[in-house]
Design an enzyme around this catalytic site. Structure first.
Site, short mmCIF file in Angstrom:
data_model
loop_
_atom_site.label_atom_id
_atom_site.label_comp_id
_atom_site.label_asym_id
_atom_site.label_seq_id
_atom_site.Cartn_x
_atom_site.Cartn_y
_atom_site.Cartn_z
N TYR A 489 0.97 -1.23 -0.22
CA TYR A 489 0.09 -0.08 -0.11
C TYR A 489 0.86 1.11 0.04
O TYR A 489 0.81 2.01 -0.78
CB TYR A 489 -0.96 -0.04 1.15
CG TYR A 489 -2.11 1.02 1.23
CD1 TYR A 489 -2.89 1.01 0.17
CD2 TYR A 489 -1.88 2.30 2.00
CE1 TYR A 489 -4.11 2.20 0.34
CE2 TYR A 489 -2.76 3.29 1.94
CZ TYR A 489 -3.74 3.29 1.12
OH TYR A 489 -4.71 4.33 0.94
N SER A 569 -6.57 1.65 -4.59
CA SER A 569 -6.30 2.84 -4.26
C SER A 569 -5.08 3.51 -4.11
O SER A 569 -4.47 3.62 -5.10
CB SER A 569 -6.90 2.84 -2.66
OG SER A 569 -7.47 4.10 -2.46
N ASP A 652 -17.55 4.72 -8.37
CA ASP A 652 -16.66 5.07 -7.23
C ASP A 652 -16.61 6.58 -7.11
O ASP A 652 -16.12 7.30 -7.65
CB ASP A 652 -15.15 4.45 -7.73
CG ASP A 652 -14.23 4.60 -6.36
OD1 ASP A 652 -14.57 5.41 -5.44
OD2 ASP A 652 -13.22 4.07 -6.45
N HIS A 687 -15.62 1.98 -4.00
CA HIS A 687 -14.41 2.11 -3.70
C HIS A 687 -13.94 0.76 -2.97
O HIS A 687 -12.88 0.27 -3.03
CB HIS A 687 -13.78 3.23 -2.78
CG HIS A 687 -12.41 3.54 -2.83
ND1 HIS A 687 -11.74 3.75 -3.94
CD2 HIS A 687 -11.38 3.54 -1.96
CE1 HIS A 687 -10.38 3.95 -4.00
NE2 HIS A 687 -10.08 3.89 -2.54
#
Length: 719
Positions: A489, A569, A652, A687
């Protein structure tokens, strides 16, 4: 724990077989896909003397209001769906995923009065159901079942909070994955839904008044016009809703109209005597803290920590004495107290528990003790302290992994926590603070054998010499190089801790390897780790991830052309950026709901909050940094790229799909080799939160089949 705010079927377990003909060179012999024609526009913006082309600007338009964008989405999905349907192994993955997901999953229970509220999914239900028990060992009964709310299962029960006596529940409805919420109130005894309806709620906590007369919440102004789905979120305010009244009659409690970009979250203290308001402006843990004495004749906000400089998370109070988790003068955080009876502008700060080598992840007062959760090399440790800071032992956890929870009342010794690891399904435990004993409360039974898997933690060296941890998970009999899924991430102070994923088990069972890299930008080692991977230092995140891939190859974990990367993301941005920088390193890439246009991200919905990690595109120094790695702007012809399956959702409203749409168009227009560069665009989804189980299964089956095809993993039939 307070912190600002899931019969083993026999399979053929053998060393993975590698499909022939999947090398980069062999891929060139495959027929090219015919992508949809994407219209280009002559859009060039000049910023700080740099001419920036944006030929697919029109793809930013909302699919719900622009027929051309809707037609483009349909055309892309037609090509993608036909390709994915041709992949060997997809049906095998889908069948096994359905088996793996078909197990009882429990959420952490919340106790109010003598009632225990918790989420429960029987297995393949599209949405979790809210249950209640009378007594800790009582029979559970259904309170709210959202599975009948929509035909496609995409309307979810999102957040919920029971009143102090457990007689009512305020709950929120999430439709099609949106971040927007509609609030309703339910009577627990009768199941009756009140007429109260609250709209325009997003990024909000809910907090009941102690007497149950109503609740506090945060909302934004009504959005109108064509851009209402993509409008920036500003002017959030805190209101009090009295039960039985219209929303228009709600009482404004707190707002900062002079600073419209500030968000405000509200809590009510355990004793019901105070409001605690946390004010933020971006994603950083930099808060202002305001309290309101609810016993005062007139509600008067008192800001006790000003300036948006440090983290302050309410951990509990004893009368006027408040306990906080803060990173002020402690980058790995500590526990302090302040006495609000002292009427100075800034109340004196008293250190209760000093900073440790491990990172303090949260704390709360339960049963008269401070229960504090730490991260030590990305593994949870839970420690107990008396209210004066003296050590009072530890909470013995079931193993090495992640524990979360420990909420409850300051004078009640009963609390609950969850425990999970990569091969350990999430189990709920009841903990007695008085005796120090943990007992299982909800133990899942998943159709796999955890003893067949090995979990190890390794450390590797990044480009600048930084030592970075990484978890590696695989079947114990997989000892040689094997197709590997590398995940990370790398942003927003978010730590990638060990956790169970039934979908990943399907990949691991087939002989694939999972690697999770704890790269900079996350919170694994506190503020310094986060700061080392954001703003002007964002390239460190990409370097850490590239170094992880190089390590996996050098150490013989992954095969020569068997490395697949995945992230969502901010992790989607990560995957897009490193694919541009090192396309030779990866066999396939799976960027999901990614932030792909780093020069315009702050113009839509929640994008403005992200400037804390990314910087401001309108500032020259930040612009020049962003432009160097923005995935959309750095797709370069002339080098073969890995196979890429971009995932997004047409509605989203967190990371608007225009990011992925424009990035996909750029990939398909570039001369970057013959491997497929496709977009998988989900409908009526957002999302990620609220996504129905059937869509989770379908998406994972597509991802693993795509990854297996290009990493060289032959998928064995179920036995």
């Amino acid at each position: 724990m307070r912190r600002a705010l899931l019969t083993l079927l026999p399979l053929l377990f053998t060393t993975p077989a590698f499909a022939a003909g999947q090398s980069m060179e062999a891929a060139a012999a495959m027929p090219k896909l015919t992508y949809p024609e994407t219209r280009k526009v002559d859009q060039v913006d000049e910023q700080f003397g740099v001419k920036v082309a944006d030929p697919y600007r029109w793809l930013e338009n909302d699919v719900r209001t622009d027929p051309e964008v809707a037609a483009w989405v349909a055309a892309e999905n037609k090509v993608t769906n036909a390709y994915l349907a041709s992949l060997p192994g997809r049906d095998i993955f889908k069948a096994r995923l359905k088996q793996l997901m078909d197990y009882e999953r429990f959420g952490l229970p919340e106790k109010k009065g003598n009632r225990y509220f918790y989420n429960h999914n029987s297995g393949l239900q599209n949405q979790a159901v809210l249950y209640v028990r009378d007594g800790v060992n009582g029979e559970g009964r259904i309170l709210i079942d959202p599975n009948s709310w929509s035909k496609d299962g995409a309307t979810a029960l999102a957040e919920w909070v029971p009143s102090e006596d457990g007689s009512k529940v305020v709950y929120s409805i999430q439709d099609g994955g949106t971040d927007w919420r509609t609030l309703k109130v339910l009577d627990v005894a009768t199941g009756a839904i009140a007429s109260d309806t609250i709209e325009w709620v997003k990024f909000s906590a809910f907090a009941w008044a102690k007497d149950g007369s109503g609740f506090y919440y945060s909302r934004f102004p009504v959005a109108t016009g064509e851009k209402k789905f993509q409008a920036l979120n500003e002017n959030q305010k805190i209101y009090f809703h009295k039960l039985g009244t219209a929303q228009s009659a709600d009482t404004l409690i707190y707002a900062t109209p002079e600073t419209p970009r500030r968000n405000h979250q509200v809590q009510v203290t355990d004793d019901g005597k105070w409001l605690v308001i946390t004010t933020t402006e971006g994603t950083d843990n930099r808060y202002e803290m305001t309290v309101i004495d609810l016993a005062a004749p007139k509600l008067a906000p008192r800001t006790i920590f000003k300036g948006l400089e440090n983290e302050w998370s309410y951990a509990g109070n004893q009368g006027f004495n408040f306990f906080w988790v803060t990173n002020k003068d402690a980058p790995r955080s500590r526990i302090v107290s302040t006495n609000l009876a002292v009427r100075s502008a800034v109340p004196p700060i008293v250190e209760i528990v000093p900073q440790d080598k491990a990172v303090l992840d949260g704390a709360g007062i339960v049963g008269g003790k401070l229960i504090a959760s730490y991260l030590a090399d990305v593994k949870t440790e839970v420690r107990r302290f008396s209210l004066d800071g003296k050590s009072d032992g530890v909470v013995a956890l079931p193993g090495i992994g992640k524990a979360a929870g420990f909420g409850g009342e300051a004078d009640d010794p009963e609390t609950f926590y969850s425990f999970t690891s990569f091969a350990t399904p999430t189990t709920i435990y009841r903990y007695d603070v008085k005796t120090g004993q943990s007992t299982p409360w909800a133990t899942p039974k998943v159709a796999f054998d955890p003893s067949l898997f090995d979990v190890s933690q390794r450390f590797y060296t990044s480009k600048d010499g930084t030592r970075v941890p990484m978890f590696v998970v695989r079947r114990k009999d997989v000892t040689g190089p094997a197709p590997t899924l590398l995940y990370a991430y790398g942003g927003f102070n978010i730590s990638m801790t060990p956790s169970f994923s039934a979908t990943r088990i399907a990949w691991l069972e087939q002989g694939g390897v999972l690697a999770v890299a704890n790269i900079r930008g996350g919170g694994e080692y506190g503020k310094e780790w986060h700061d080392g991977g954001r703003l002007a230092k964002k390239q460190n995140v990409f370097d850490d991830f590239i170094a992880a891939g190089e390590y996996l190859k050098a150490e013989g974990v992954t095969s020569k052309d068997g490395l697949v990367i995945q992230g969502g993301s901010n992790g989607g941005l990560l995957v897009g950026a490193v694919t541009n920088q090192r396309p030779d390193l990866f066999a396939a890439a799976l960027p999901a709901v990614g932030v792909m246009d780093m020069l315009r991200f702050d113009r839509w919905t929640a994008g403005r909050y992200w400037v804390d990690d990314y910087g401001y595109p309108s500032k020259e120094a930040d612009f020049r940094t962003l432009y160097t790695y923005s995935p959309y702007h750095n797709v370069k012809s002339g080098k073969p790229y890995p196979a890429i399956l971009v995932a997004t959702a047409d509605t989203d409203d967190r990371v608007v799909p225009g990011h992925s749409f424009k990035y996909t168009a750029a990939l398909q227009a570039a001369d970057i080799g013959d491997r497929p560069h496709l977009a998988r665009i989900e409908t009526r989804a957002g999302h990620g939160s609220g996504k129905p189980t059937d869509k989770i299964i379908a998406e994972a089956a597509d991802d693993w089949a795509f990854a297996a095809k290009w990493a060289g993993l032959t998928v064995k039939p179920l036995q």
